[in-house]
Design an enzyme around this catalytic site. Sequence first.
Site, PDB file in Angstrom:
ATOM      1  N   SER A   1       3.145   0.082   1.182  1.00  0.00           N
ATOM      2  CA  SER A   1       3.324  -1.342   1.478  1.00  0.00           C
ATOM      3  C   SER A   1       3.913  -1.538   2.882  1.00  0.00           C
ATOM      4  O   SER A   1       3.301  -1.124   3.865  1.00  0.00           O
ATOM      5  CB  SER A   1       4.184  -1.978   0.381  1.00  0.00           C
TER       6      SER A   1
ATOM      7  N   ASP B   1      -1.643   1.275   0.137  1.00  0.00           N
ATOM      8  CA  ASP B   1      -1.784  -0.180   0.063  1.00  0.00           C
ATOM      9  C   ASP B   1      -0.878  -0.884   1.087  1.00  0.00           C
ATOM     10  O   ASP B   1       0.056  -1.608   0.715  1.00  0.00           O
ATOM     11  CB  ASP B   1      -1.511  -0.709  -1.355  1.00  0.00           C
TER      12      ASP B   1
ATOM     13  N   HIS C   1      -0.648  -3.157  -6.750  1.00  0.00           N
ATOM     14  CA  HIS C   1      -0.069  -2.771  -5.452  1.00  0.00           C
ATOM     15  C   HIS C   1       0.645  -1.416  -5.551  1.00  0.00           C
ATOM     16  O   HIS C   1       0.484  -0.552  -4.687  1.00  0.00           O
ATOM     17  CB  HIS C   1       0.904  -3.869  -5.023  1.00  0.00           C
TER      18      HIS C   1
END
EC number: 3.1.1.32
Length: 301
Positions: A137, A165, A230
């Site tokens: 992330s 991601d 996610h």
Amino acid sequence: FNPCPYSDDTVKMIVLTRENKKYDFYTLDTIKNHNEFKDTITLKPHVFITHGFTSSATAENFVVMAKALLDKGNYLVILTDWRMAACTNEIAGLKLAYYPYAASNTRLVGNYIATVTKMLVQKYNVPMANIRLIGHSLGAHISGFAGKKVQELGLGKYPEIIGLDPAGPSFKSNDCSQRICETDANYVQIIHTSNRLGTERTLGTVDFYMNNGYNQPGCGLPIIGETCSHTRAVKYFTECIKHECCLIGVPKSKNPQPVSKCTRNECVCVGLNAKTYPKTGSFYVPVESKAPYCNNKGKII
């Protein structure tokens, strides 16, 4: 006003090896006290793992990933803990509003990792070729910023950065200098699992779109299951550390070929060996809903 201020003092590192699996926190000043750094040379391959927004280095997914790496090889794993600057300790209901502050800290944390890298290279004779970064992330963008900074410092490029991601909000429309980018390392591997918290934009040398890059199997309804999708990127990659060639990517097209038809020349396996495959570009990766998520029925290419 920044509710989640960054300073070098707020970043800690957990250093793990097969010989020393203690979760002690180190700083730039105290890392020399770790057994591994008592000598002036360390030959192990180094892996930095960096968490994202409102997470920490001790979150279960990263603990499991670090263990998988140590089970797999004689690595030195550095878990970067920037939880204070990632707004992890803030009041639950306010955390989302603080996202822009955490996002604005990413370059500073990346610069910190570059500073640690410089120390490893210059003080401990670790070759750059032995240092790999993994980030989830916001941690993916941090890893990208570290990749830019080490080049500025004249250290050359990391051999590989793996972006799990990479965060979409605040980054997806940025140009290369303001996000993780394929020029940040010799090989940049991106895993896409969410189109809301992540991004569909191609960012790396290889971009793997797991289940088309959104709505991961087993994560429930779209939107509600977004956080699950996610974080699934971390779980997929951990399984790919444990099981070589566990998830096979087929070249992205309107009618992707079945995985069963894959050969080494046109398909690529997600994971630590992805860069040994000749093909680059965008790949579609079908996945199962439960660990180990494998799509290959035991096939190795």
